[in-house]
Scaffold this motif. Structure first.
Motif, short mmCIF file in Angstrom:
data_model
loop_
_atom_site.label_atom_id
_atom_site.label_comp_id
_atom_site.label_asym_id
_atom_site.label_seq_id
_atom_site.Cartn_x
_atom_site.Cartn_y
_atom_site.Cartn_z
N ARG A 1 1.18 -0.74 -14.97
CA ARG A 1 1.16 0.43 -16.28
C ARG A 1 0.28 -0.08 -17.35
N LYS A 2 0.29 -1.39 -17.56
CA LYS A 2 -0.37 -1.97 -18.86
C LYS A 2 -1.77 -2.04 -18.46
N ASN A 3 -2.15 -2.77 -17.22
CA ASN A 3 -3.46 -3.20 -17.07
C ASN A 3 -4.54 -2.29 -16.17
N ILE A 4 -3.76 -1.09 -15.62
CA ILE A 4 -4.62 -0.33 -14.69
C ILE A 4 -4.71 1.01 -15.21
N SER A 5 -5.84 1.71 -15.40
CA SER A 5 -6.15 3.08 -15.83
C SER A 5 -6.95 3.87 -14.70
N GLU A 6 -7.18 5.11 -15.18
CA GLU A 6 -8.18 5.88 -14.43
C GLU A 6 -9.45 5.43 -14.14
N ASN A 7 -10.07 4.55 -14.68
CA ASN A 7 -11.16 4.17 -14.42
C ASN A 7 -11.47 2.90 -13.53
N HIS A 8 -10.13 2.61 -12.86
CA HIS A 8 -10.06 1.38 -11.70
C HIS A 8 -10.27 1.87 -10.57
N LYS A 9 -10.59 1.22 -9.54
CA LYS A 9 -10.46 1.25 -8.17
C LYS A 9 -9.54 0.16 -7.60
N ILE A 10 -8.56 0.61 -6.80
CA ILE A 10 -7.54 -0.12 -6.31
C ILE A 10 -7.40 -0.27 -4.96
N LEU A 11 -7.18 -1.50 -4.34
CA LEU A 11 -7.16 -1.41 -2.87
C LEU A 11 -5.59 -2.04 -2.43
N GLU A 12 -4.71 -1.44 -2.10
CA GLU A 12 -3.54 -2.05 -1.56
C GLU A 12 -3.36 -2.34 -0.35
N ILE A 13 -3.41 -3.69 -0.10
CA ILE A 13 -3.54 -4.31 1.20
C ILE A 13 -1.98 -4.53 1.59
N GLY A 14 -1.91 -3.96 2.84
CA GLY A 14 -0.22 -3.97 3.21
C GLY A 14 0.54 -3.15 2.74
N SER A 15 0.10 -1.89 2.38
CA SER A 15 0.90 -0.77 1.93
C SER A 15 1.89 -0.35 2.66
N GLY A 16 2.32 -0.54 3.99
CA GLY A 16 3.45 -0.07 4.60
C GLY A 16 3.56 1.45 4.34
N LEU B 1 -3.38 7.03 -11.97
CA LEU B 1 -4.75 7.91 -11.92
C LEU B 1 -5.94 7.12 -11.68
N ALA B 2 -5.76 5.90 -11.19
CA ALA B 2 -6.77 5.09 -10.67
C ALA B 2 -7.11 5.45 -9.23
N GLU B 3 -8.39 5.33 -8.51
CA GLU B 3 -8.45 5.52 -7.15
C GLU B 3 -7.99 4.63 -6.58
N VAL B 4 -6.92 4.96 -5.73
CA VAL B 4 -6.17 4.16 -4.94
C VAL B 4 -6.43 4.37 -3.35
N ASN B 5 -6.92 3.31 -2.87
CA ASN B 5 -7.02 3.15 -1.32
C ASN B 5 -6.16 2.23 -0.85
N VAL B 6 -5.52 2.55 0.59
CA VAL B 6 -4.49 1.86 0.95
C VAL B 6 -4.95 1.37 2.40
N ILE B 7 -4.47 0.07 2.91
CA ILE B 7 -4.48 -0.47 4.15
C ILE B 7 -3.16 -0.91 4.84
N ASP B 8 -3.16 -0.97 6.05
CA ASP B 8 -1.90 -1.52 6.83
C ASP B 8 -2.25 -1.80 8.17
N ILE B 9 -1.55 -2.72 8.70
CA ILE B 9 -1.75 -2.83 10.16
C ILE B 9 -1.23 -1.91 10.93
N SER B 10 -0.14 -1.20 10.44
CA SER B 10 0.60 -0.02 11.06
C SER B 10 -0.05 1.32 10.78
N GLY B 11 -0.59 1.90 11.91
CA GLY B 11 -1.14 3.31 11.85
C GLY B 11 0.15 4.31 11.37
#
Length: 92
Positions: free
Chosen positions: A44-59, A71-81
Motif C-alpha cells: 500500500r505504501k510503495n505501489i500506486s496506479e502508475n506501476h505494473k505488477i506481475l504476481e508470480i504463483g498467484s494461486g 490500481l496498479a496494472e496487475v498481471n498474474v501467473i500460476d502453474i495451475s490453470g
C-alpha cells in the motif's frame, strides 16, 4: 524434473477444484498475520496506479486483492490453470 512439475500442477489444480466455490471463506492462519500484514502495508505504501505488477504463483488470488486495490496494472501467473480460473472468477 518435468515429472515433478506435472505433479505440482495436478496438486494445485485439484486444490483449486475442491475450493472453487469456497474461496470466499478462505482465511489466513493467525500465526501468519504479522508478516502478511507487513507485506500488505509495504504494498500500500510503495505501489500506486502508475506501476505494473506481475504476481508470480498467484494461486487462487488470496493476496491479489491488495495488489488490485493499488490500481496498479496487475498481471498474474500460476502453474495451475484451475487456480487461475478461480482467481478470474473472484476478480473478473
Amino acid at each position: 524434473m518435468e515429472k515433478d512439475k506435472e505433479t505440482e500442477k495436478r496438486r494445485y489444480d485439484e486444490r483449486a477444484r475442491k475450493n472453487f466455490f469456497t474461496w470466499e471463506n478462505e482465511k489466513i492462519e493467525e500465526w501468519n498475520l504479522p508478516p502478511i500484514s507487513k507485506y500488505y502495508e509495504l504494498i500500500r505504501k510503495n505501489i500506486s496506479e502508475n506501476h505494473k505488477i506481475l504476481e508470480i504463483g498467484s494461486g487462487t488470488g488470496n493476496h491479489t486483492r491488495v495488489l488490485l486495490d493499488t490500481l496498479a496494472e496487475v498481471n498474474v501467473i500460476d502453474i495451475s490453470g484451475k487456480s487461475l480460473e478461480v482467481l478470474e472468477k473472484r476478480f473478473n
